[in-house]
Design an enzyme around this catalytic site. Structure first.
Site, PDB file in Angstrom:
ATOM      1  N   ALA A   6       0.865  -1.181   0.000  1.00  0.00           N
ATOM      2  CA  ALA A   6       0.000   0.000   0.000  1.00  0.00           C
ATOM      3  C   ALA A   6       0.900   1.229   0.000  1.00  0.00           C
ATOM      4  O   ALA A   6       2.053   1.168   0.433  1.00  0.00           O
ATOM      5  CB  ALA A   6      -0.902  -0.020   1.229  1.00  0.00           C
TER       6      ALA A   6
ATOM      7  N   GLY B   4       0.688  -4.900   1.191  1.00  0.00           N
ATOM      8  CA  GLY B   4      -0.548  -4.960   0.428  1.00  0.00           C
ATOM      9  C   GLY B   4      -0.374  -5.627  -0.924  1.00  0.00           C
ATOM     10  O   GLY B   4      -1.335  -6.171  -1.480  1.00  0.00           O
TER      11      GLY B   4
ATOM     12  N   GLU C 267      -0.707  -9.181  -0.218  1.00  0.00           N
ATOM     13  CA  GLU C 267      -2.124  -9.415   0.121  1.00  0.00           C
ATOM     14  C   GLU C 267      -3.000  -9.390  -1.129  1.00  0.00           C
ATOM     15  O   GLU C 267      -3.936 -10.188  -1.261  1.00  0.00           O
ATOM     16  CB  GLU C 267      -2.596  -8.384   1.145  1.00  0.00           C
ATOM     17  CG  GLU C 267      -1.906  -8.574   2.489  1.00  0.00           C
ATOM     18  CD  GLU C 267      -2.223  -7.452   3.468  1.00  0.00           C
ATOM     19  OE1 GLU C 267      -1.883  -6.297   3.166  1.00  0.00           O
ATOM     20  OE2 GLU C 267      -2.822  -7.736   4.512  1.00  0.00           O
TER      21      GLU C 267
ATOM     22  N   GLU D  13       4.910  -4.946   7.211  1.00  0.00           N
ATOM     23  CA  GLU D  13       4.196  -3.853   7.889  1.00  0.00           C
ATOM     24  C   GLU D  13       4.716  -3.586   9.298  1.00  0.00           C
ATOM     25  O   GLU D  13       4.666  -2.465   9.789  1.00  0.00           O
ATOM     26  CB  GLU D  13       2.701  -4.171   7.970  1.00  0.00           C
ATOM     27  CG  GLU D  13       1.954  -4.065   6.640  1.00  0.00           C
ATOM     28  CD  GLU D  13       1.958  -5.341   5.834  1.00  0.00           C
ATOM     29  OE1 GLU D  13       2.770  -6.258   6.135  1.00  0.00           O
ATOM     30  OE2 GLU D  13       1.144  -5.447   4.902  1.00  0.00           O
TER      31      GLU D  13
HETATM   32  C1  HXC Z   1       5.125   4.264  -1.368  1.00  0.00           C
HETATM   33  C2  HXC Z   1       6.994   3.259  -2.209  1.00  0.00           C
HETATM   34  C3  HXC Z   1       6.630   2.022  -1.633  1.00  0.00           C
HETATM   35  C4  HXC Z   1       5.401   1.972  -0.904  1.00  0.00           C
HETATM   36  C5  HXC Z   1       8.487   1.747  -2.659  1.00  0.00           C
HETATM   37  N1  HXC Z   1       8.156   3.043  -2.841  1.00  0.00           N
HETATM   38  N2  HXC Z   1       7.579   1.119  -1.931  1.00  0.00           N
HETATM   39  N3  HXC Z   1       6.244   4.371  -2.060  1.00  0.00           N
HETATM   40  N4  HXC Z   1       4.686   3.131  -0.803  1.00  0.00           N
HETATM   41  N5  HXC Z   1       4.938   0.851  -0.356  1.00  0.00           N
HETATM   42  C6  HXC Z   1       8.871   4.060  -3.584  1.00  0.00           C
HETATM   43  C7  HXC Z   1      10.123   4.505  -2.846  1.00  0.00           C
HETATM   44  O1  HXC Z   1       9.816   5.489  -1.872  1.00  0.00           O
HETATM   45  C8  HXC Z   1      10.919   5.069  -3.989  1.00  0.00           C
HETATM   46  O2  HXC Z   1      10.435   6.366  -4.302  1.00  0.00           O
HETATM   47  C9  HXC Z   1      10.558   4.176  -5.161  1.00  0.00           C
HETATM   48  O3  HXC Z   1       9.325   3.547  -4.813  1.00  0.00           O
HETATM   49  C10 HXC Z   1      11.595   3.086  -5.392  1.00  0.00           C
HETATM   50  O4  HXC Z   1      11.812   2.414  -4.163  1.00  0.00           O
HETATM   51  P1  HXC Z   1      13.291   2.195  -3.530  1.00  0.00           P
HETATM   52  O5  HXC Z   1      13.094   1.975  -2.086  1.00  0.00           O
HETATM   53  O6  HXC Z   1      14.201   3.285  -3.955  1.00  0.00           O
HETATM   54  O7  HXC Z   1      13.714   0.861  -4.277  1.00  0.00           O
HETATM   55  P2  HXC Z   1      14.670  -0.301  -3.737  1.00  0.00           P
HETATM   56  O8  HXC Z   1      15.874   0.289  -3.060  1.00  0.00           O
HETATM   57  O9  HXC Z   1      14.876  -1.226  -4.895  1.00  0.00           O
HETATM   58  O10 HXC Z   1      13.828  -1.044  -2.600  1.00  0.00           O
HETATM   59  C11 HXC Z   1      12.675  -1.743  -2.939  1.00  0.00           C
HETATM   60  C12 HXC Z   1      11.880  -2.080  -1.661  1.00  0.00           C
HETATM   61  C13 HXC Z   1      11.603  -0.783  -0.860  1.00  0.00           C
HETATM   62  C14 HXC Z   1      12.653  -3.091  -0.799  1.00  0.00           C
HETATM   63  C15 HXC Z   1      10.568  -2.735  -2.132  1.00  0.00           C
HETATM   64  O11 HXC Z   1      11.063   0.216  -1.748  1.00  0.00           O
HETATM   65  C16 HXC Z   1      10.676  -0.953   0.279  1.00  0.00           C
HETATM   66  O12 HXC Z   1      11.031  -1.464   1.314  1.00  0.00           O
HETATM   67  N6  HXC Z   1       9.442  -0.493   0.090  1.00  0.00           N
HETATM   68  C17 HXC Z   1       8.434  -0.522   1.140  1.00  0.00           C
HETATM   69  C18 HXC Z   1       7.898  -1.926   1.320  1.00  0.00           C
HETATM   70  C19 HXC Z   1       6.845  -1.960   2.379  1.00  0.00           C
HETATM   71  O13 HXC Z   1       7.087  -1.584   3.542  1.00  0.00           O
HETATM   72  N7  HXC Z   1       5.661  -2.399   2.020  1.00  0.00           N
HETATM   73  C20 HXC Z   1       4.516  -2.462   2.940  1.00  0.00           C
HETATM   74  C21 HXC Z   1       3.787  -1.153   2.944  1.00  0.00           C
HETATM   75  S1  HXC Z   1       2.551  -1.120   4.180  1.00  0.00           S
HETATM   76  P3  HXC Z   1      11.458   7.605  -4.583  1.00  0.00           P
HETATM   77  O14 HXC Z   1      10.539   8.766  -4.757  1.00  0.00           O
HETATM   78  O15 HXC Z   1      12.362   7.682  -3.408  1.00  0.00           O
HETATM   79  O16 HXC Z   1      12.157   7.179  -5.852  1.00  0.00           O
HETATM   80  C22 HXC Z   1       1.285  -1.943   3.518  1.00  0.00           C
HETATM   81  C23 HXC Z   1       0.054  -1.939   4.378  1.00  0.00           C
HETATM   82  C24 HXC Z   1      -0.848  -3.045   3.980  1.00  0.00           C
HETATM   83  O17 HXC Z   1       1.327  -2.460   2.449  1.00  0.00           O
HETATM   84  C25 HXC Z   1      -2.136  -2.942   4.688  1.00  0.00           C
HETATM   85  C26 HXC Z   1      -3.230  -2.438   3.874  1.00  0.00           C
HETATM   86  C27 HXC Z   1      -3.239  -2.895   2.475  1.00  0.00           C
END
Ligand code: HXC
Length: 259
Positions: free
Chosen positions: A66, A110, A113, A133
């Site tokens: 998400a 998400g 999911e 998360e």
């Molecule tokens: C918003 C995101 C994002 C996310 C990545 N980006 N994941 N933006 N929401 N979930 C964005 C980054 O900020 C970045 O933007 C760009 O995408 C590229 O990501 P990087 O981190 O630079 O890439 P990389 O180094 O290859 O790392 C990939 C990654 C990492 C390991 C997937 O991006 C990451 O950890 N993302 C978050 C994963 C996460 O926590 N997911 C769960 C979210 S909570 P910029 O602008 O800097 O280029 C969730 C809640 C679920 O899902 C419940 C309800 C559905």
């Protein structure tokens, strides 16, 4: 229909394909994208020519979760009154024709999911699944705490949800989360082959099979989902949620205070 954050096409006039299309954000799932996805799937479901749908992403990411930037400032009131997740994500559960997730790259939070909401997952060998998360001060909120243990068992689900680690495609296949793993360049051929095979069968038999398997799978899922959603919403009242998401947005390490 005009879509901005997804691409929609049909293959052989019989398979509906939705490609998530926010590549710069690794297909982070925001409300607009989920509204569009729900509308596209409903349109395929209503089209008698379509027998099966496929959801896919990019090579690098099915969906990295998400949208954390969007969620970062949400309050409990925002998510509870706005019926966050329930309002649009849950539309996928009402689709009666089969939906296959063709997953390459990251399927996190998400994103994982969403893949689990589909009827089965075909993974490329570069796929990585996880529920990170916990690192943001929240829990999975789109069915992850309910579907993951049903798919992979309690031990692995606890391991993944509590540590936030990722698992690769072969671990996911061993654990029963994905039905097949193929080389990245064969992913869409494989998913399309499965979809076309399904399209050749009686739509009624296919829909009945899906409904029936879900009956076995979802016994007490509704209660579990409602329970999970209330806790998920409640976590937006914590300082740790603000800290976890602010830390991500500002690219720093989160420091949680347990409040
Ligand atoms: C918003 C995101 C994002 C996310 C990545 N980006 N994941 N933006 N929401 N979930 C964005 C980054 O900020 C970045 O933007 C760009 O995408 C590229 O990501 P990087 O981190 O630079 O890439 P990389 O180094 O290859 O790392 C990939 C990654 C990492 C390991 C997937 O991006 C990451 O950890 N993302 C978050 C994963 C996460 O926590 N997911 C769960 C979210 S909570 P910029 O602008 O800097 O280029 C969730 C809640 C679920 O899902 C419940 C309800 C559905």
């Amino acid at each position: 229909m005009n879509f901005e954050l997804i691409n929609v096409r049909t293959e052989a006039g019989r398979v509906g394909i939705v490609t998530l299309n926010r590549p710069k954000q690794l297909n982070a799932l925001n409300d607009q994208l989920m509204d569009e996805l729900g509308a596209a799937l409903k349109a395929f479901d209503a089209d008698p020519a379509i027998g099966c749908a496929i959801i896919t992403g990019s090579e690098k990411a099915f969906a990295a979760g998400a949208d954390i930037g969007a969620m970062a400032s949400y309050s409990f009131a925002d998510v509870y009154k706005g019926d966050y997740i329930t309002r649009n994500w849950e539309q996928i559960r009402s689709i009666r024709k089969p939906v296959i997730a063709a997953v390459s790259g990251f399927a996190l939070g998400g994103g994982c999911e969403l893949a689990m909401m589909c009827d089965f997952i075909i993974a490329a060998d570069n796929a990585r699944f996880g529920q990170p998360e916990i690192k943001l001060g929240i829990i999975p909120g789109a069915g992850g705490t309910q579907r993951l243990p049903r798919a992979v068992g309690k031990a692995k689900a606890m391991d993944l949800v509590l540590t936030g680690r990722m698992m690769d495609a072969s671990e996911a296949e061993r654990a029963g989360l994905v039905s097949r793993v193929v080389a990245l360049d064969k992913l869409m051929d494989e998913a399309l082959g499965a979809a076309l095979m399904i399209c050749d069968y009686s739509q009624m038999a296919v829909m009945a099979a899906k409904e029936s398997i879900n009956r076995a799978f979802e016994g007490s899922l509704n209660d579990g989902i409602v329970f999970e959603r209330r806790l998920f919403h409640a976590l937006f009242a914590t300082a740790d949620q603000k800290e976890g998401m602010d830390a991500f947005v500002n690219k720093r390490k989160a420091v949680f205070q347990n409040k």
